[in-house]
Design an enzyme around this catalytic site. Structure first.
Site, PDB file in Angstrom:
ATOM      1  N   MET A  30      -6.156   8.174   0.391  1.00 16.50           N
ATOM      2  CA  MET A  30      -6.514   8.148   1.993  1.00 16.50           C
ATOM      3  C   MET A  30      -5.693   8.429   3.238  1.00 16.50           C
ATOM      4  SD  MET A  30     -10.320   5.910   1.872  1.00 16.50           S
ATOM      5  CE  MET A  30      -9.204   4.843   2.179  1.00 16.50           C
ATOM      6  N   HIS A  37       1.336   3.909  -2.493  1.00 13.84           N
ATOM      7  CA  HIS A  37       0.953   5.285  -2.992  1.00 13.84           C
ATOM      8  C   HIS A  37       2.242   6.308  -3.565  1.00 13.84           C
ATOM      9  CE1 HIS A  37      -1.887   4.590   1.179  1.00 13.84           C
ATOM     10  NE2 HIS A  37      -2.389   4.287  -0.228  1.00 13.84           N
ATOM     11  N   SER A 185      -0.502  -2.214   1.884  1.00 13.06           N
ATOM     12  CA  SER A 185      -1.224  -1.925   2.354  1.00 13.06           C
ATOM     13  C   SER A 185      -2.279  -0.812   4.017  1.00 13.06           C
ATOM     14  CB  SER A 185      -2.670  -2.647   2.450  1.00 13.06           C
ATOM     15  OG  SER A 185      -3.676  -1.975   2.684  1.00 13.06           O
ATOM     16  N   SER A 186      -2.775   0.892   4.029  1.00 19.60           N
ATOM     17  CA  SER A 186      -2.247   0.818   4.911  1.00 19.60           C
ATOM     18  C   SER A 186      -3.169   0.189   6.282  1.00 19.60           C
ATOM     19  CB  SER A 186      -3.482   2.408   4.974  1.00 19.60           C
ATOM     20  OG  SER A 186      -3.103   3.294   4.314  1.00 19.60           O
TER      21      SER A 186
HETATM   22  P1  AMP Z   1      -6.108   4.243  -0.214  1.00 14.69           P
HETATM   23  O1  AMP Z   1      -4.996   5.738   0.396  1.00 14.69           O
HETATM   24  O2  AMP Z   1      -5.456   2.794  -0.057  1.00 14.69           O
HETATM   25  O3  AMP Z   1      -6.983   4.714  -0.977  1.00 14.69           O
HETATM   26  O4  AMP Z   1      -5.063   3.659  -1.957  1.00 14.69           O
HETATM   27  C1  AMP Z   1      -5.018   5.376  -3.024  1.00 14.69           C
HETATM   28  C2  AMP Z   1      -4.621   4.885  -4.154  1.00 14.69           C
HETATM   29  O5  AMP Z   1      -3.570   4.275  -4.140  1.00 14.69           O
HETATM   30  C3  AMP Z   1      -5.559   3.989  -5.366  1.00 14.69           C
HETATM   31  O6  AMP Z   1      -5.565   4.218  -6.119  1.00 14.69           O
HETATM   32  C4  AMP Z   1      -4.804   2.055  -4.681  1.00 14.69           C
HETATM   33  O7  AMP Z   1      -4.956   2.152  -5.508  1.00 14.69           O
HETATM   34  C5  AMP Z   1      -3.236   2.973  -4.586  1.00 14.69           C
HETATM   35  N1  AMP Z   1      -2.728   1.707  -3.556  1.00 14.69           N
HETATM   36  C6  AMP Z   1      -2.640   1.384  -2.439  1.00 14.69           C
HETATM   37  N2  AMP Z   1      -2.304   0.268  -2.312  1.00 14.69           N
HETATM   38  C7  AMP Z   1      -0.742   0.103  -3.309  1.00 14.69           C
HETATM   39  C8  AMP Z   1      -0.110  -0.598  -3.377  1.00 14.69           C
HETATM   40  N3  AMP Z   1       0.559  -1.555  -2.709  1.00 14.69           N
HETATM   41  N4  AMP Z   1       0.188  -0.445  -5.311  1.00 14.69           N
HETATM   42  C9  AMP Z   1      -0.309   0.460  -5.983  1.00 14.69           C
HETATM   43  N5  AMP Z   1      -0.882   1.030  -5.234  1.00 14.69           N
HETATM   44  C10 AMP Z   1      -1.177   1.221  -4.243  1.00 14.69           C
END
Ligand code: AMP
Length: 281
Positions: A30, A37, A185-186
């Site tokens: 996202m 990421h 985390s974002s």
């Molecule tokens: P998102 O942008 O939050 O939808 O995350 C995109 C991908 O990045 C998803 O597969 C998440 O699980 C992964 N992700 C997000 N935060 C982390 C993190 N701290 N460590 C590893 N992977 C992550």
């Protein structure tokens, strides 16, 4: 690196890469990218000849009152980070490209989606399964990369791939943490200084659980009670859930046995954070 929001254009570029014999790696995100990421992106780059990252804040996975509108968006920064990694293509569709006005088809997983976060975020995993199915159909990757940070999402998507007969490998990679051990985390940018200090109790509580298990504690309720006590000792923390579950079917485990997942969701101030750990008893 090409940045495109057009499904047709993206399909054509990928077709060409496949004709050149390249394997296609895909990282759905996202946006508002951080090192978590980027760990997925780096692994995709290592394993595949052509890497695509999608950036799409998927409205279908946000419930009413959640943070869809204010979710952080920063395409320029994301583009720079991805260019540095030598990514081939960013798919950055507009909302109405993914969900035209008359959109009416959704994909729902029927067992795992109602557990853990699913009990509190109704419709969330339906939105995730729908968008990921669409992205898989557009990109047709050989491998797709997900983080253990969203463990429930990753196992649901594994099930989706197997039940809907997608021909691709799902890779689940470890949680990347900041120096203070808060899972990246974002949404961490929503936290004030004080809230961030409170948020550190999420991972400390998971480590506490792990150490209790290593010392021989086998009663899940005792472990959860100790974790609650630790988290609630911090101001501004409100627990949504703490669960100890089977790593495959996500069913609650009353007794600690084998390989298990300890997962939690906690509001720190108004920010909802999740974290987890896998432990072998
Ligand atoms: P998102 O942008 O939050 O939808 O995350 C995109 C991908 O990045 C998803 O597969 C998440 O699980 C992964 N992700 C997000 N935060 C982390 C993190 N701290 N460590 C590893 N992977 C992550």
């Amino acid at each position: 690196m090409i940045v495109s929001g057009s499904i047709d254009k993206v399909r054509k570029i990928i077709k060409k890469a496949k004709q050149q014999g390249k394997t296609i790696g895909f990282v759905p995100t996202m946006g508002s990218l951080h090192c978590g990421h980027m760990s997925l992106v780096k692994r995709a780059k290592k394993e595949c000849g052509f890497v695509i990252v999608s950036i799409f804040v998927n409205p279908a996975q946000f419930g009413p009152g959640e943070d869809f509108k204010c979710y952080p968006r920063n395409l320029d920064k994301d583009e720079n980070l991805l260019r540095q990694e030598g990514i081939d293509l960013i798919f950055y569709p507009k909302d109405d490209v993914m969900y035209p006005r008359d959109y009416s088809v959704y994909v729902e997983e029927g067992q795992l989606s109602s557990k853990l976060c699913g009990q509190f975020r109704s419709g969330h995993f339906k939105g995730v399964c729908t968008v990921v199915t669409k992205l898989f159909n557009i990109i047709v990757p050989d491998s797709a990369y997900f983080g253990q940070k969203d463990y429930q999402q990753a196992v649901i998507l594994k099930r989706l791939v197997s039940d809907l007969n997608f021909s691709l490998k799902v890779r689940i990679l470890p949680i990347i943490r900041d120096k203070d051990k808060l899972a990246l985390s974002s949404r961490n940018r929503y936290l004030s200084e004080i809230e961030r200090q409170s948020a550190l109790s999420l991972y400390s509580s998971l480590l506490l659980a792990k150490s209790l298990i290593k010392k021989g504690q086998r009663d899940s309720n005792e472990i959860i009670a100790a974790m609650k006590k630790l988290i609630l000792s911090k101001k501004t923390a409100k627990i949504e859930y703490i669960k100890i579950v089977d790593i495959q079917n996500l069913n609650n485990l009353d007794k600690i046995k084998g390989k298990l997942l300890i997962a939690l969701a906690v509001y720190v101030g108004r920010t909802r954070l999740i974290d987890n750990i896998i432990v072998s008893a």
